[in-house]
Scaffold this motif. Structure first.
Motif, PDB file in Angstrom:
ATOM      1  N   PHE A  67       9.676 -17.681  45.520  1.00 45.74           N
ATOM      2  CA  PHE A  67       8.348 -17.373  45.908  1.00 45.74           C
ATOM      3  C   PHE A  67       8.491 -16.262  47.059  1.00 45.74           C
ATOM      4  O   PHE A  67       7.478 -15.283  47.109  1.00 45.74           O
ATOM      5  CB  PHE A  67       7.476 -18.725  46.389  1.00 45.74           C
ATOM      6  CG  PHE A  67       6.196 -18.449  46.689  1.00 45.74           C
ATOM      7  CD1 PHE A  67       5.173 -18.794  45.685  1.00 45.74           C
ATOM      8  CD2 PHE A  67       5.796 -17.902  47.955  1.00 45.74           C
ATOM      9  CE1 PHE A  67       3.868 -18.520  45.824  1.00 45.74           C
ATOM     10  CE2 PHE A  67       4.358 -17.710  48.308  1.00 45.74           C
ATOM     11  CZ  PHE A  67       3.549 -17.992  47.216  1.00 45.74           C
ATOM     12  N   MET A 106       0.173 -21.593  48.629  1.00 41.48           N
ATOM     13  CA  MET A 106       0.962 -22.681  48.100  1.00 41.48           C
ATOM     14  C   MET A 106      -0.099 -23.631  48.311  1.00 41.48           C
ATOM     15  O   MET A 106      -0.049 -24.780  47.509  1.00 41.48           O
ATOM     16  CB  MET A 106       2.216 -22.747  48.821  1.00 41.48           C
ATOM     17  CG  MET A 106       3.226 -21.507  48.407  1.00 41.48           C
ATOM     18  SD  MET A 106       4.677 -21.581  49.352  1.00 41.48           S
ATOM     19  CE  MET A 106       5.666 -22.719  48.506  1.00 41.48           C
ATOM     20  N   TYR A 418       2.291 -14.916  41.744  1.00 47.25           N
ATOM     21  CA  TYR A 418       2.416 -16.338  42.437  1.00 47.25           C
ATOM     22  C   TYR A 418       2.238 -17.575  41.765  1.00 47.25           C
ATOM     23  O   TYR A 418       2.795 -18.602  42.036  1.00 47.25           O
ATOM     24  CB  TYR A 418       1.895 -16.254  43.821  1.00 47.25           C
ATOM     25  CG  TYR A 418       2.048 -14.857  44.650  1.00 47.25           C
ATOM     26  CD1 TYR A 418       3.106 -14.219  44.419  1.00 47.25           C
ATOM     27  CD2 TYR A 418       1.101 -14.296  45.725  1.00 47.25           C
ATOM     28  CE1 TYR A 418       3.559 -13.030  45.210  1.00 47.25           C
ATOM     29  CE2 TYR A 418       1.420 -13.188  46.397  1.00 47.25           C
ATOM     30  CZ  TYR A 418       2.527 -12.321  46.134  1.00 47.25           C
ATOM     31  OH  TYR A 418       2.833 -11.475  46.739  1.00 47.25           O
ATOM     32  N   ARG A 421       4.799 -18.919  39.646  1.00 51.18           N
ATOM     33  CA  ARG A 421       5.898 -19.669  40.597  1.00 51.18           C
ATOM     34  C   ARG A 421       5.315 -21.204  41.012  1.00 51.18           C
ATOM     35  O   ARG A 421       6.156 -22.310  40.966  1.00 51.18           O
ATOM     36  CB  ARG A 421       6.046 -18.952  41.903  1.00 51.18           C
ATOM     37  CG  ARG A 421       6.857 -17.569  41.807  1.00 51.18           C
ATOM     38  CD  ARG A 421       8.135 -18.010  41.108  1.00 51.18           C
ATOM     39  NE  ARG A 421       8.918 -16.573  41.133  1.00 51.18           N
ATOM     40  CZ  ARG A 421       9.207 -15.758  40.172  1.00 51.18           C
ATOM     41  NH1 ARG A 421       8.183 -15.983  38.976  1.00 51.18           N
ATOM     42  NH2 ARG A 421      10.010 -14.974  40.224  1.00 51.18           N
TER      43      ARG A 421
END
Length: 671
Positions: A67, A106, A418, A421
């Motif tokens: 990441f 995240m 992203y 991921r």
């Protein structure tokens, strides 16, 4: 304290040692070994899930570093240093919110997008949106938007990788010989053969060395990504993440020691004003015996009018051709050094520069910076808003500073590369630990980069015309001054690693979107694993070659492309995806209108800027805000307004994604 004069190179294209090249080659070979090992996994598991998501089995270190390495792109190690060099200390404010990107990106979407992807069996972001609303049109539209933006970003990354490799190879004799031959061919093909795609943005033939490096870098990264798939990308990202930290850790003390400490660097910077473009005539005083070229990067000076008057110092920014039998060449484009402290250091008796043995005459002064060049603005390199060529309010006025907080911290959550991921980690504990790890990682990377390239502004004068080369050039300079030239190979591997880790990720995102969301789900749902496999290989290869072709003549500033792509993707995807994940009332029109609203508003700011400012990247700032904020607001309003006005989603979809599933049907490690 004074700056060590040996820190300033006589010729900025410093020759590299063979040991530095050998170190770099060993690193690159390691990448191919990893690709080979990853390809063996593809033979053992379901191809699509393994090739594009690594079978959703990433642990904490692999997830965190892949990441981080994907985020730390060519912009971080090429475009970002170029901005620091050009605008000074204000870039610390510009990048400050990047430290909380992992918490936002995240933490906001990570667990939920992983759960939804496992429930639907999705492999791509368009996959998630299509299945969440059972809408083929939404899946296709999101695929088109992803491909549109990421192909642009690939062009920037390819340019970055090529510049880094060219810097390392400059001075290696076989490379120089081949570069000269390729350069002659390019000049002939571009001017006589009509191959205009071989001309750069200024209309000059592309340098032979750059084209050679572009082909080498492009073919290498396309091959290992195509061959190895997701696990090759992840494993190389882990290695590249370690290399990036190592590069920053070595460069920081070297830069500080060679500049005489951070205090001294800041004091020197406080006395500086940006250089000014100037067109000059260069007179050798005697007729030249044969045709020749005055190289870009040559240093010239014009003595002062009296013994006590300082000279004027110029550096050529483009090559200038001259003919045999002439003693003068005019129309030479240069940058003139204006800072008194720089002039004193570069023209003094201990100057390390080698000046061309020629006189300067007929100087035509160009426009100074719109902000940062006058005596009253001395010190603009160490204060906000920072020098700017085009904006009289400076590089980072308050509205733009606020905008970039949203750009990095908030809109980072809307990047599909992203999100992919986030679909691949194995459990919630991995996610929590990775958030902490990546936050620390970014802190270790970005603030030291600001310090290093503030020092570069003092150590490497005259590079404003080619600022995207500053990272590899600084790595070479620092190691050669320290007597450890072989280390340059590893330091140059740091930005190279950042570029490779981003290119391979983007290639997989684009190819997975095309193969999965266009071919398999719309054209040939019954396609065999073998067909999908070869389609994936073919698509990854073709997309990479298209980006490579586009990088032959890319825009001047890499970071401009990266900012446009990142902000555009966020304006399109952040709020529609968040609504799809968290709002049961949302429907396909929520996402379609939200995406189009964000895309249209963001694009409109750039098109208006092109009309007003003459440049697509120099966008119009509504209420002083960057287009990313305008696009995000437009997307959010579209989502909030259109959802109540359109039919509620089918209840079976609401139950599937928002009701608790029976324990036996729930994914074992869904987070």
């Amino acid at each position: 304290m004074t700056i060590d004069s040996a820190a300033v190179p006589a010729i900025l294209a410093v020759g590299q040692s063979n040991s530095a090249l050998a170190t770099f080659v060993l690193y690159t070979l390691g990448v191919f070994v990893i690709a080979g090992l990853a390809n063996r996994l593809l033979q053992q598991k379901s191809f699509l899930s393994e090739y594009f998501l690594g079978s959703r089995g990433l642990g904490m270190w692999a997830f965190a570093l892949t990441f981080a390495a994907t985020s730390a792109s060519g912009g971080s190690f090429t475009g970002f240093p170029a901005k620091i060099y050009t605008h000074g200390w204000v870039l610390a404010l510009w990048i400050a919110s990047y430290m909380v990107v992992p918490i936002c990106t995240m933490g906001l979407l990570g667990k939920r997008i992983n759960q939804v992807a496992r429930i639907s069996g999705a492999i791509t972001v368009p996959d998630i949106l299509r299945d969440r609303f059972e809408s083929r049109a939404l899946g296709l539209m999101s695929t088109v938007l992803i491909v549109f933006f990421l192909v642009f970003n690939l062009v920037a990354q390819f340019k970055a990788g090529s510049l880094i490799l060219e810097t390392l190879l400059t001075g290696v004799e076989p490379f120089q010989h081949q570069a000269a031959r390729v350069g002659d061919w390019i000049s002939s093909a571009a001017t006589s053969g009509g191959w205009t795609f071989l001309l750069d943005v200024d209309g000059n033939p592309v340098a032979g060395g750059y084209l050679l490096c572009l082909l080498t870098f492009g073919i290498a990264v396309i091959f290992y990504t195509t061959y190895g798939g997701f696990h090759a990308v992840v494993w190389t990202d882990v290695m590249q993440g370690v290399v990036m930290v190592f590069g920053v850790a070595v460069m920081l003390p070297l830069a500080l020691s060679q500049v005489g400490g951070l205090e001294n660097a800041t004091q020197e910077l406080a006395k500086m004003v940006p250089p000014r473009p100037a067109i000059i005539c260069v007179d050798w005083g005697a007729e030249q015996t044969e045709d020749g070229v005055l190289p870009s990067g040559s240093w010239l000076r014009q003595p002062g009018g009296s013994p006590d008057a300082p000279p004027r110092i110029f550096r050529t920014t483009k090559p200038a051709l001259y003919a045999a039998g002439t003693s003068q060449v005019c129309g030479v484009e240069t940058l003139e050094v204006l800072s008194d402290n720089e002039i004193a250091r570069l023209a003094g008796p201990d100057s390390p520069l080698t000046f061309l043995d020629a006189d300067v005459a007929d100087i035509i002064e160009g426009d100074k910076y719109a902000y940062g060049t006058t005596e009253e603005q001395r010190g603009s390199y160490v204060t906000a808003p920072g020098p700017s060529r085009t904006d009289s309010s400076g590089f980072l006025p308050l509205g733009v500073a606020i905008s970039f907080f949203f750009m990095w911290a908030i809109s980072g959550s809307g990047q599909p590369q992203y999100m992919v991921r986030l679909m691949a980690f194995n459990n919630s504990q991995t996610l929590r630990r990775a958030i902490i790890t990546v936050t620390v990682y970014y802190s270790i990377i970005y603030f030291p980069l600001v310090i290093i390239f503030v020092c570069a502004r003092v150590l490497l004068p005259g590079m404003e015309n080619e600022p995207d080369r500053i990272m590899p050039q600084m790595a070479v300079l620092l190691t050669e001054n320290a007597g450890v030239g072989w280390l340059a190979g590893l330091l140059v591997a740091a930005p190279f690693a950042a570029v490779m880790s981003t290119v391979d990720s983007f290639l997989l995102v684009i190819s997975s979107s095309v193969v999965r969301d266009i071919y398999q789900r719309n054209i040939s749902p019954e396609a065999s694993q073998r067909t999908i496999k070869w389609m994936s290989y073919f698509c990854t290869l073709v997309v990479g070659l298209i980006a490579l072709f586009g990088a032959i003549s890319p825009p001047k500033f890499l970071q401009d492309i990266i900012v446009y792509v990142g902000s555009g993707l966020a304006a399109c995807f952040l709020f529609p995806v968040a609504a799809a994940l968290y709002w049961p009332r949302s429907n396909k029109w929520t996402c379609i209108v939200g995406m189009l609203g964000g895309f249209g508003a963001h694009l409109a700011m750039h098109l208006i800027g092109m009309q007003i400012n003459g440049s697509f990247v120099n966008a119009y700032r509504l209420f002083g805000l960057d287009p990313v904020v305008v696009g995000l607001v437009a997307s959010l309003l579209s989502v909030l307004i259109i959802t109540p006005l359109t039919p509620a989603p089918p209840q079976h979809l609401v139950r599937k994604y928002f009701y608790k599933q029976p324990a036996r049907s729930r994914p074992a490690q869904g987070g």
